[in-house]
Design an enzyme around this catalytic site. Structure first.
Site, PDB file in Angstrom:
ATOM      1  N   ASP A 101      18.699  16.606   3.681  1.00  0.00           N
ATOM      2  CA  ASP A 101      17.239  16.625   3.828  1.00  0.00           C
ATOM      3  C   ASP A 101      16.556  17.877   3.288  1.00  0.00           C
ATOM      4  OD1 ASP A 101      17.886  18.520   5.828  1.00  0.00           O
ATOM      5  OD2 ASP A 101      17.770  17.030   7.434  1.00  0.00           O
ATOM      6  N   HIS A 116      27.228  16.970   1.268  1.00  0.00           N
ATOM      7  CA  HIS A 116      26.928  15.573   0.904  1.00  0.00           C
ATOM      8  C   HIS A 116      25.803  15.453  -0.124  1.00  0.00           C
ATOM      9  CE1 HIS A 116      28.872  14.147   4.933  1.00  0.00           C
ATOM     10  NE2 HIS A 116      29.758  14.344   3.989  1.00  0.00           N
ATOM     11  N   CYS A 124      20.613  10.437 -13.262  1.00  0.00           N
ATOM     12  CA  CYS A 124      20.761   9.222 -14.067  1.00  0.00           C
ATOM     13  C   CYS A 124      22.241   8.862 -14.159  1.00  0.00           C
ATOM     14  CB  CYS A 124      20.175   9.432 -15.465  1.00  0.00           C
ATOM     15  SG  CYS A 124      20.508   7.992 -16.506  1.00  0.00           S
ATOM     16  N   CYS A 127      22.893   8.737 -18.619  1.00  0.00           N
ATOM     17  CA  CYS A 127      22.921   9.972 -19.432  1.00  0.00           C
ATOM     18  C   CYS A 127      23.147  11.231 -18.602  1.00  0.00           C
ATOM     19  CB  CYS A 127      21.640  10.095 -20.252  1.00  0.00           C
ATOM     20  SG  CYS A 127      20.151  10.381 -19.256  1.00  0.00           S
ATOM     21  N   CYS A 145      16.032   5.375 -15.596  1.00  0.00           N
ATOM     22  CA  CYS A 145      15.849   6.615 -16.361  1.00  0.00           C
ATOM     23  C   CYS A 145      14.801   6.426 -17.460  1.00  0.00           C
ATOM     24  CB  CYS A 145      17.190   7.013 -16.967  1.00  0.00           C
ATOM     25  SG  CYS A 145      17.107   8.516 -17.951  1.00  0.00           S
ATOM     26  N   CYS A 148      16.982   6.748 -20.929  1.00  0.00           N
ATOM     27  CA  CYS A 148      18.000   5.794 -21.400  1.00  0.00           C
ATOM     28  C   CYS A 148      17.973   4.473 -20.643  1.00  0.00           C
ATOM     29  CB  CYS A 148      19.396   6.427 -21.305  1.00  0.00           C
ATOM     30  SG  CYS A 148      20.001   6.571 -19.621  1.00  0.00           S
ATOM     31  N   ASN A 211      25.295  21.288  21.067  1.00  0.00           N
ATOM     32  CA  ASN A 211      25.075  19.839  21.014  1.00  0.00           C
ATOM     33  C   ASN A 211      24.669  19.392  22.425  1.00  0.00           C
ATOM     34  OD1 ASN A 211      25.417  16.948  20.656  1.00  0.00           O
ATOM     35  ND2 ASN A 211      26.797  17.408  18.947  1.00  0.00           N
ATOM     36  N   ALA A 230      19.331  21.769  19.700  1.00  0.00           N
ATOM     37  CA  ALA A 230      19.479  22.853  18.717  1.00  0.00           C
ATOM     38  C   ALA A 230      18.324  23.849  18.807  1.00  0.00           C
ATOM     39  CB  ALA A 230      19.577  22.266  17.311  1.00  0.00           C
TER      40      ALA A 230
HETATM   41  N1  APR Z   1      20.194  19.124  18.774  1.00  0.00           N
HETATM   42  C1  APR Z   1      21.509  19.208  18.434  1.00  0.00           C
HETATM   43  N2  APR Z   1      22.310  18.126  18.311  1.00  0.00           N
HETATM   44  C2  APR Z   1      21.768  16.923  18.542  1.00  0.00           C
HETATM   45  C3  APR Z   1      20.405  16.761  18.881  1.00  0.00           C
HETATM   46  C4  APR Z   1      19.608  17.924  18.994  1.00  0.00           C
HETATM   47  N3  APR Z   1      18.308  17.876  19.332  1.00  0.00           N
HETATM   48  N4  APR Z   1      20.162  15.434  19.048  1.00  0.00           N
HETATM   49  C5  APR Z   1      21.330  14.802  18.805  1.00  0.00           C
HETATM   50  N5  APR Z   1      22.298  15.687  18.518  1.00  0.00           N
HETATM   51  C6  APR Z   1      23.722  15.448  18.178  1.00  0.00           C
HETATM   52  C7  APR Z   1      24.316  14.177  18.746  1.00  0.00           C
HETATM   53  O1  APR Z   1      24.754  14.366  20.089  1.00  0.00           O
HETATM   54  C8  APR Z   1      25.475  13.938  17.781  1.00  0.00           C
HETATM   55  O2  APR Z   1      26.628  14.625  18.210  1.00  0.00           O
HETATM   56  O3  APR Z   1      23.814  15.310  16.775  1.00  0.00           O
HETATM   57  C9  APR Z   1      24.986  14.567  16.466  1.00  0.00           C
HETATM   58  C10 APR Z   1      24.636  13.578  15.366  1.00  0.00           C
HETATM   59  O4  APR Z   1      25.792  12.907  14.991  1.00  0.00           O
HETATM   60  P1  APR Z   1      25.851  11.854  13.798  1.00  0.00           P
HETATM   61  O5  APR Z   1      24.712  10.899  13.878  1.00  0.00           O
HETATM   62  O6  APR Z   1      27.214  11.277  13.796  1.00  0.00           O
HETATM   63  O7  APR Z   1      25.591  12.766  12.495  1.00  0.00           O
HETATM   64  P2  APR Z   1      26.618  13.616  11.643  1.00  0.00           P
HETATM   65  O8  APR Z   1      27.734  14.116  12.504  1.00  0.00           O
HETATM   66  O9  APR Z   1      25.824  14.614  10.889  1.00  0.00           O
HETATM   67  O10 APR Z   1      27.162  12.527  10.651  1.00  0.00           O
HETATM   68  C11 APR Z   1      28.054  12.912   9.631  1.00  0.00           C
HETATM   69  O11 APR Z   1      27.978  10.716   8.718  1.00  0.00           O
HETATM   70  O12 APR Z   1      27.018   8.720   7.890  1.00  0.00           O
HETATM   71  C12 APR Z   1      27.462  10.004   7.597  1.00  0.00           C
HETATM   72  O13 APR Z   1      26.923  11.129   5.637  1.00  0.00           O
HETATM   73  C13 APR Z   1      26.444  10.908   6.940  1.00  0.00           C
HETATM   74  O14 APR Z   1      26.381  13.327   6.934  1.00  0.00           O
HETATM   75  C14 APR Z   1      26.495  12.179   7.744  1.00  0.00           C
HETATM   76  C15 APR Z   1      27.858  12.081   8.401  1.00  0.00           C
END
Ligand code: APR
Length: 242
Positions: A101, A116, A124, A127, A145, A148, A211, A230
């Site tokens: 993001d 990621h 593209c 090309c 694109c 191309c 978390n 967070a």
């Molecule tokens: N602050 C901190 N953590 C939080 C908050 C918050 N406000 N709200 C939720 N969480 C935690 C959840 O408890 C969970 O453990 O964030 C975590 C999100 O987990 P996922 O949805 O599994 O995301 P992530 O671990 O980043 O996924 C990894 O999965 O689909 C793929 O490529 C995608 O990068 C992604 C990867």
């Protein structure tokens, strides 16, 4: 617990942060897993690389809705800003993020390894020219694109694709060097990103985890679990670092 974490951070010579979707939840971006997670609403097949090439219109319609129309408006929150401020004050060397993001950079972090990729860049598939978001219109889908006419793909990793090699190498290096590894907002479900904290731990780092819910790391490698959102926990840490 927070005092133990503060002691580790104050003594550390090399702290790395590892972030997941959870750090952006308070910016209005839902996580992937869990009750309100993206994958409970959308089918992850739209991000499968073979599906994308076979069904570019269907994939692009969903990708635009999720990652551009909706998430595109998200702004960094105080947890992203706290990490940027820690870097500026010398408490943090770098951030490894699974997020696409761009919010760490928008908050001011400069050493960010995007495991990621990033949704703000487009590539593209023919090309191989890169485009910034805003250089191409997303009004007519699938995006092609202008040079191309090949299919354009967001420059983040789809299921079935490899990790960007430079980000991968730098992430491994950071995990090996770190003496404190701050894991924020990730379940630790997705390989190979999920292995990075284990790598840091086996290279000698202390693991501090933030978390609201326990993750795959909490009862395995986490040394200090700071249970909470967070923004709240990072706010407390930033205020107390001296
Ligand atoms: N602050 C901190 N953590 C939080 C908050 C918050 N406000 N709200 C939720 N969480 C935690 C959840 O408890 C969970 O453990 O964030 C975590 C999100 O987990 P996922 O949805 O599994 O995301 P992530 O671990 O980043 O996924 C990894 O999965 O689909 C793929 O490529 C995608 O990068 C992604 C990867």
């Amino acid at each position: 617990m927070i005092y133990e974490a503060l002691g580790m951070l104050n003594r550390s010579k090399y702290t790395t942060a590892f972030t997941g979707a959870g750090i952006s939840v308070e910016s209005g971006i839902p996580p992937f897993r869990g009750e309100d997670g993206l994958w409970s609403k959308y089918d992850p097949i739209v991000l499968d690389i073979d599906y994308f090439h076979a069904n570019p219109l269907k994939s692009w319609e969903m990708i635009k809705e999720i990652f551009y129309d909706f998430f595109g408006k998200a702004r960094p929150n105080s947890a992203h800003k706290a990490l940027a401020s820690m870097e500026q004050r010398g408490f943090l060397k770098n951030v490894i993020t699974q997020n696409i993001d761009n919010l760490h950079q928008e908050a001011g972090s400069t050493e960010v390894f995007e495991f990621h990729g990033n949704s703000h860049q487009l590539l593209c598939t023919g090309c191989k020219r890169y485009f910034g978001l805003g250089e191409l219109s997303l009004e007519t889908l699938p995006v092609v694109c202008p040079d191309c006419n090949s299919l354009i793909k967001p420059d983040f990793i789809f299921f079935g694709e490899g990790i960007p090699p430079v980000a991968y190498r730098k992430s491994i290096e950071a995990a090996e060097k770190a003496d404190v590894f701050l894991v924020i907002g990730t379940t630790g479900e997705i390989m190979p990103a999920s292995q990075i904290p284990y790598h840091a731990k086996s290279s000698g780092a202390k693991i501090i985890e933030i978390n609201p819910n326990p993750s795959n790391y909490t009862h395995t490698i986490t040394d200090v679990f700071l249970q909470g959102k967070a923004t709240e926990v990072m706010g407390d840490i930033l205020a107390a670092l001296v």
